[in-house]
Design a protein around this motif. Structure first.
Motif, mmCIF file in Angstrom:
data_model
loop_
_atom_site.group_PDB
_atom_site.id
_atom_site.type_symbol
_atom_site.label_atom_id
_atom_site.label_comp_id
_atom_site.label_asym_id
_atom_site.label_seq_id
_atom_site.Cartn_x
_atom_site.Cartn_y
_atom_site.Cartn_z
ATOM 1 N N LEU A 239 129.552 51.923 58.389
ATOM 2 C CA LEU A 239 129.534 52.413 59.466
ATOM 3 C C LEU A 239 129.840 54.181 59.692
ATOM 4 O O LEU A 239 129.141 54.951 59.756
ATOM 5 C CB LEU A 239 129.477 52.180 61.011
ATOM 6 N N GLN A 240 130.962 53.972 58.806
ATOM 7 C CA GLN A 240 132.369 55.849 59.062
ATOM 8 C C GLN A 240 131.350 56.623 57.748
ATOM 9 O O GLN A 240 131.148 57.760 58.008
ATOM 10 C CB GLN A 240 133.273 55.568 58.783
ATOM 11 N N PHE A 241 130.679 54.959 56.283
ATOM 12 C CA PHE A 241 129.956 56.210 55.607
ATOM 13 C C PHE A 241 128.723 56.631 55.981
ATOM 14 O O PHE A 241 127.543 57.811 55.270
ATOM 15 C CB PHE A 241 130.091 54.993 54.689
ATOM 16 N N TYR A 242 128.288 55.722 56.893
ATOM 17 C CA TYR A 242 126.620 56.370 57.354
ATOM 18 C C TYR A 242 126.946 57.518 58.017
ATOM 19 O O TYR A 242 125.885 58.947 58.169
ATOM 20 C CB TYR A 242 125.729 54.772 57.659
ATOM 21 N N ALA A 243 127.612 57.550 58.651
ATOM 22 C CA ALA A 243 127.602 58.953 59.282
ATOM 23 C C ALA A 243 128.057 59.842 58.536
ATOM 24 O O ALA A 243 127.607 61.039 59.852
ATOM 25 C CB ALA A 243 128.925 58.805 60.370
ATOM 26 N N ALA A 244 128.860 59.943 57.795
ATOM 27 C CA ALA A 244 129.177 61.086 57.139
ATOM 28 C C ALA A 244 128.376 61.392 56.409
ATOM 29 O O ALA A 244 127.720 62.940 55.966
ATOM 30 C CB ALA A 244 130.590 60.834 56.189
ATOM 31 N N LEU A 245 127.593 60.802 55.836
ATOM 32 C CA LEU A 245 126.107 61.014 55.309
ATOM 33 C C LEU A 245 125.121 61.060 56.137
ATOM 34 O O LEU A 245 124.832 62.661 55.775
ATOM 35 C CB LEU A 245 125.536 59.581 54.814
ATOM 36 N N VAL A 246 124.865 61.173 57.454
ATOM 37 C CA VAL A 246 124.095 61.845 58.722
ATOM 38 C C VAL A 246 124.742 63.496 58.828
ATOM 39 O O VAL A 246 123.913 64.071 58.480
ATOM 40 C CB VAL A 246 124.162 61.164 59.966
ATOM 41 N N LEU A 247 126.020 63.151 58.721
ATOM 42 C CA LEU A 247 126.532 65.183 58.995
ATOM 43 C C LEU A 247 126.229 65.818 57.347
ATOM 44 O O LEU A 247 125.425 67.139 58.164
ATOM 45 C CB LEU A 247 127.862 65.002 59.172
ATOM 46 N N LEU A 248 126.235 65.201 56.662
ATOM 47 C CA LEU A 248 126.312 66.367 55.177
ATOM 48 C C LEU A 248 124.951 66.035 55.030
ATOM 49 O O LEU A 248 124.203 67.311 54.581
ATOM 50 C CB LEU A 248 126.213 65.087 53.834
ATOM 51 N N VAL A 249 123.981 65.392 55.452
ATOM 52 C CA VAL A 249 122.445 65.754 55.137
ATOM 53 C C VAL A 249 121.919 66.824 56.025
ATOM 54 O O VAL A 249 121.494 67.437 56.408
ATOM 55 C CB VAL A 249 121.359 64.786 55.262
ATOM 56 N N ALA A 250 122.764 66.381 57.218
ATOM 57 C CA ALA A 250 122.276 67.143 58.394
ATOM 58 C C ALA A 250 122.295 69.375 57.662
ATOM 59 O O ALA A 250 121.649 69.882 58.429
ATOM 60 C CB ALA A 250 122.382 66.877 60.154
ATOM 61 N N LEU A 251 123.867 69.261 57.521
ATOM 62 C CA LEU A 251 124.406 70.332 56.456
ATOM 63 C C LEU A 251 123.410 70.902 56.036
ATOM 64 O O LEU A 251 122.991 72.801 55.797
ATOM 65 C CB LEU A 251 125.507 70.606 56.845
ATOM 66 N N ALA A 252 122.752 70.129 55.241
ATOM 67 C CA ALA A 252 121.972 70.344 54.362
ATOM 68 C C ALA A 252 120.614 70.947 54.272
ATOM 69 O O ALA A 252 119.869 71.801 53.957
ATOM 70 C CB ALA A 252 121.752 69.205 53.107
#
Length: 520
Positions: A239-252
């Motif tokens: 879940l933490q991994f997925y949360a970090a992905l959401v953050l990175l995709v949003a910043l991208a």
């Protein structure tokens, strides 16, 4: 006709066939034209035309007065408004758009995306003011298919070694499940962030997902050991991994705005990551990545401490660590590329299919080209592995889009609607089903504390299989049926898990729209 009416007629102009009328001067002018034999017929015709115009103007004024009277009565308490639209013939009809997923505020759109209740709607070419574009259900169906496999895999507690995660290099069936979820989540985030990236809902969602991940890690540790040990508490998890992905995709999405730029971004990131892995491998004793020599075994323990990563660092890497996060971002970006292609392009169907096929071919080519640099493996999410999975997911998503959402397609028949309904329910609650099934099966396998799998709650449930049905298959069927039924029921009532929470004002939400199941 009075002076006021004459002045009004002159202001409208003589070119208006409805409101133009003849004044006395007009009649005199007409009567002077022509010879003496045709003067009287011309005057009679002019008088008849003037009479007709006065009658038409009178009829319009009468109907407008009737409409005004009806409006006055409709404004009274308890008054009804029958036929009011039909009487407003002199005014253009303007229908208010119905608030739906397509016209929802951006915060609600993005909120839905991370939870699986993706605000998937028709491409921009269909986004016309005053009209609600239809929801794109192909992404929901694709997620639903993935979740059926995911739930079945979680419930197969006696799976053979060849089915479980590959120890290092290579790809086993279970290795494909989470990357598929990531690729489809990337497509969903493309729908959500296609216009803008609302900061507050995004940050709130990342925080909630991270806290939920900590809670799940604590739950699993307590069931496995009978207590909580902060000295060995794993910082990173799924879940933490997925949360970090959401953050990175949003910043991208703040940097990459065009749909055609996303495949370019994905390929550049994949090639850079592959060369970085190859560069690190060149310094290893064997010249290749191994559990004893890989960048995750260096970076993740240095940042979090060896005791706080996957298996307390005994395996030499963390499949949900910072290094693996780069590879997972490649997968999410590839999914976002397909999502933006479907959502943002205005290409006709034939060209959309051609561009989609070309994009997927490019991904597959890069996966094959980077395989010598970093062989396919899920442990580090190498580009050869991640782009291969994303290519397959993109092909399925495009195929489903052409079948279910293609403009001009025939409406779905009753059989197709019945078949896709439970899959749509699963897809719109993908966050709940995917992670919820993990939590539930972990609980059933680890309880009672210290029991072996045949004696666990999961083993006892499998033992209830009727005669002639394998116990492992019975548990799989029970799990798939239970989660599908739950998702379909929640979908029927419009309830979806949204980590950002927050209810839309009731007046601004249609009856068919989703309501948050919980804000965690």
């Amino acid at each position: 006709m009075g002076a006021t009416e004459q002045g009004s007629s002159r202001r409208r102009g003589a070119d208006d066939p409805i409101t133009t009328s003849f004044t006395g001067d007009d009649l005199d002018d007409v009567s002077l034209r022509g010879d003496s034999h045709s003067r009287e017929p011309v005057i009679d015709a002019a008088r008849q035309a003037a009479t007709g115009q006065r009658a038409a103007a009178h009829a319009i004024e009468s109907r407008a007065a009737e409409a005004g009277a009806l409006e006055s009565r409709a404004s009274e308490p308890g008054a009804r408004e029958p036929g009011a639209r039909e009487l407003r013939v002199s005014e253009p009809r303007v229908s208010e758009p119905r608030v739906s997923e397509a016209t929802a505020p951006d915060s609600e759109v993005v909120d839905s995306a991370a939870s699986g209740d993706t605000a998937a709607y028709a491409p921009d070419s269909a986004d016309a003011p005053g009209s609600a574009a239809p929801r794109i259900i192909s992404l929901d169906v694709a997620r639903g298919l993935m979740l059926v496999v995911s739930v079945a895999v979680n419930a197969w507690i006696t799976a053979p070694a060849w089915f479980e995660h590959a120890p290092w290099q290579g790809v086993h069936p279970v290795d494909l499940v989470f990357p598929t979820f990531v690729a489809l989540s990337g497509a969903g985030l493309a729908f959500a962030y296609s216009r803008r990236v609302p900061l507050r809902p995004m940050v709130h969602r990342v925080v909630v997902l991270t806290l939920a991940g900590f809670a799940y890690t604590a739950h699993a540790q307590y069931l496995a050991t009978g207590g909580l040990d902060l000295g060995t508490f794993r910082v990173l998890g799924v879940l933490q991994f997925y949360a970090a992905l959401v953050l990175l995709v949003a910043l991208a999405h703040l940097l990459v705005r065009r749909w055609w730029a996303w495949p370019v971004f994905t390929i550049v990131l994949a090639v850079a990551y592959a060369y970085a892995l190859s560069w690190f491998a060149a310094g290893c004793p064997t010249g290749a990545l191994t559990p004893q020599c890989n960048p995750s075994g260096v970076v993740d323990p240095a940042v979090f401490g060896a005791e706080h990563i996957y298996r307390q660092g005994r395996f030499g890497h963390d499949p949900e660590g910072l290094v693996a996060l780069v590879g997972a971002l490649v997968v999410a970006s590839a999914g976002a590329s397909i999502g933006h292609l479907v959502k943002s392009s205005r290409l006709p169907t034939a060209r959309l299919l051609a561009v989609g096929a070309l994009t997927l071919a490019a991904f597959a080519g890069v996966a094959a080209a980077t395989a010598p640099l970093a062989p396919p493996m899920k442990r580090l999410w190498t580009p050869a592995f991640g782009l291969g999975v994303a290519t397959a997911c993109g092909a399925v998503l495009l195929l489903l889009y052409l079948v279910l959402d293609r403009p001009g397609r025939q409406p779905r028949g009753q059989v197709a609607s019945v078949v896709t309904y439970p899959l749509i329910g699963l897809g719109r609650n993908s966050l709940l089903v995917y992670f919820g099934s993990h939590v539930l099966m972990t609980t059933l396998v680890l309880l009672p504390h210290g029991a072996k799998r045949p004696d666990s709650l999961a083993g006892r449930l499998a033992a209830t299989a009727p005669g002639g049905i394998d116990e492992a298959l019975w548990l799989v069927l029970l799990a798939v049926a239970a989660w599908t039924a739950l998702a379909a029921l929640l979908h029927h009532h419009g309830l979806y898990l949204r980590p950002s929470g927050g209810r839309r004002p009731r007046a601004a939400r249609s009856d068919s729209e989703s309501q948050p199941l919980t804000s965690l």
